[in-house]
Design a protein around this motif. Structure first.
Motif, short mmCIF file in Angstrom:
data_model
loop_
_atom_site.label_atom_id
_atom_site.label_comp_id
_atom_site.label_asym_id
_atom_site.label_seq_id
_atom_site.Cartn_x
_atom_site.Cartn_y
_atom_site.Cartn_z
N TYR A 63 38.06 -6.14 41.57
CA TYR A 63 36.84 -6.72 42.12
C TYR A 63 36.30 -7.68 41.07
N ILE A 64 36.22 -8.96 41.44
CA ILE A 64 35.91 -10.03 40.51
C ILE A 64 34.58 -10.67 40.92
N GLY A 65 33.54 -10.48 40.11
CA GLY A 65 32.23 -11.05 40.40
C GLY A 65 32.17 -12.51 39.95
N THR A 66 31.75 -13.39 40.88
CA THR A 66 31.65 -14.82 40.58
C THR A 66 30.31 -15.34 41.08
N PHE A 94 26.99 -8.98 51.90
CA PHE A 94 26.38 -8.91 50.57
C PHE A 94 24.99 -9.53 50.61
N LEU A 95 24.10 -9.04 49.76
CA LEU A 95 22.72 -9.54 49.73
C LEU A 95 22.63 -10.91 49.09
N SER A 96 23.54 -11.21 48.16
CA SER A 96 23.55 -12.48 47.45
C SER A 96 24.95 -12.73 46.93
N ASN A 97 25.32 -14.01 46.78
CA ASN A 97 26.65 -14.35 46.29
C ASN A 97 26.74 -14.46 44.78
N ASP A 98 25.65 -14.80 44.11
CA ASP A 98 25.67 -15.10 42.68
C ASP A 98 25.64 -13.82 41.86
N HIS A 99 26.80 -13.38 41.38
CA HIS A 99 26.88 -12.14 40.60
C HIS A 99 26.45 -12.38 39.17
N ASN A 100 25.91 -11.35 38.57
CA ASN A 100 25.43 -11.43 37.19
C ASN A 100 26.51 -10.98 36.22
N ARG A 101 26.46 -11.52 35.01
CA ARG A 101 27.44 -11.18 33.98
C ARG A 101 27.38 -9.69 33.62
N ARG A 102 28.56 -9.10 33.52
CA ARG A 102 28.72 -7.71 33.07
C ARG A 102 27.81 -6.75 33.81
N ALA A 103 27.49 -7.05 35.05
CA ALA A 103 26.55 -6.23 35.81
C ALA A 103 27.25 -5.58 36.99
N SER A 104 28.29 -4.81 36.67
CA SER A 104 29.00 -4.08 37.70
C SER A 104 29.34 -2.70 37.17
N LEU A 105 29.53 -1.75 38.10
CA LEU A 105 29.75 -0.38 37.69
C LEU A 105 30.53 0.35 38.77
N LEU A 106 31.54 1.12 38.37
CA LEU A 106 32.26 2.00 39.27
C LEU A 106 31.79 3.42 38.99
N LEU A 107 31.19 4.04 40.01
CA LEU A 107 30.68 5.40 39.84
C LEU A 107 31.76 6.42 40.13
N SER A 108 31.56 7.65 39.67
CA SER A 108 32.55 8.72 39.87
C SER A 108 32.74 9.06 41.35
N ASN A 109 31.75 8.76 42.20
CA ASN A 109 31.88 9.03 43.63
C ASN A 109 32.61 7.90 44.38
N GLY A 110 33.08 6.89 43.63
CA GLY A 110 33.84 5.80 44.23
C GLY A 110 33.01 4.59 44.61
N GLN A 111 31.69 4.68 44.51
CA GLN A 111 30.84 3.53 44.83
C GLN A 111 30.99 2.45 43.75
N LEU A 112 30.95 1.21 44.20
CA LEU A 112 30.93 0.07 43.28
C LEU A 112 29.57 -0.60 43.39
N TRP A 113 28.93 -0.82 42.26
CA TRP A 113 27.63 -1.47 42.22
C TRP A 113 27.79 -2.83 41.55
#
Length: 132
Positions: A63-66, A94-113
């Motif tokens: 998953y590549i945020g751009t 998605f709520l917005s297209n413009d992703h922020n730097r280093r602002a992603s997370l994979l949780l143990s329940n499989g959710q991606l933020w």
């Protein structure tokens, strides 16, 4: 050309296969410490836009945020074969297209933020996106 795709690095992840993926302003650099090679992905390989802000891996999908949404890719088994990127954006909910730097997370329940802007929003993937 040897070296990273760009000097401005946003994030580095270590994949399960032992390769390092480096997100940069000029694309993605894949470093293979075993073969001691660097493969750069950019526009020519289908990575549009080239500026990459975040990387996450879940079940072999990257998953590549751009600035233009979230790109999904399953890397080909042979790095020299064509790459296929899917752009997941506001058109897919998605709520917005413009992703922020280093602002992603994979949780143990499989959710991606993923955090996006310019007005701060949190996009949460609770299930894998359907790629048409």
């Amino acid at each position: 050309k040897e070296g990273l795709a760009h000097n401005d690095v946003s994030q580095i992840i270590l994949r399960e296969d032992g390769t390092l993926w480096v997100a940069t302003e000029g694309g993605i650099s894949i470093i293979d410490p075993i073969s001691q090679t660097i493969t750069n992905l950019g526009e020519a390989e289908g990575l549009v836009p080239e500026a990459v802000y975040s990387l996450q891996e879940k079940d072999s999908t990257l998953y590549i945020g751009t600035v233009n949404g979230l790109l999904l890719v399953n890397p080909p088994s042979d790095i020299n074969t064509p790459w296929s990127f899917f752009n997941y954006s506001t058109a897919q909910g998605f709520l917005s297209n413009d992703h922020n730097r280093r602002a992603s997370l994979l949780l143990s329940n499989g959710q991606l933020w993923f955090s996006s802007g310019p007005v701060w929003k949190l996009n949460i993937l609770t299930k894998d996106p359907v790629i048409d």
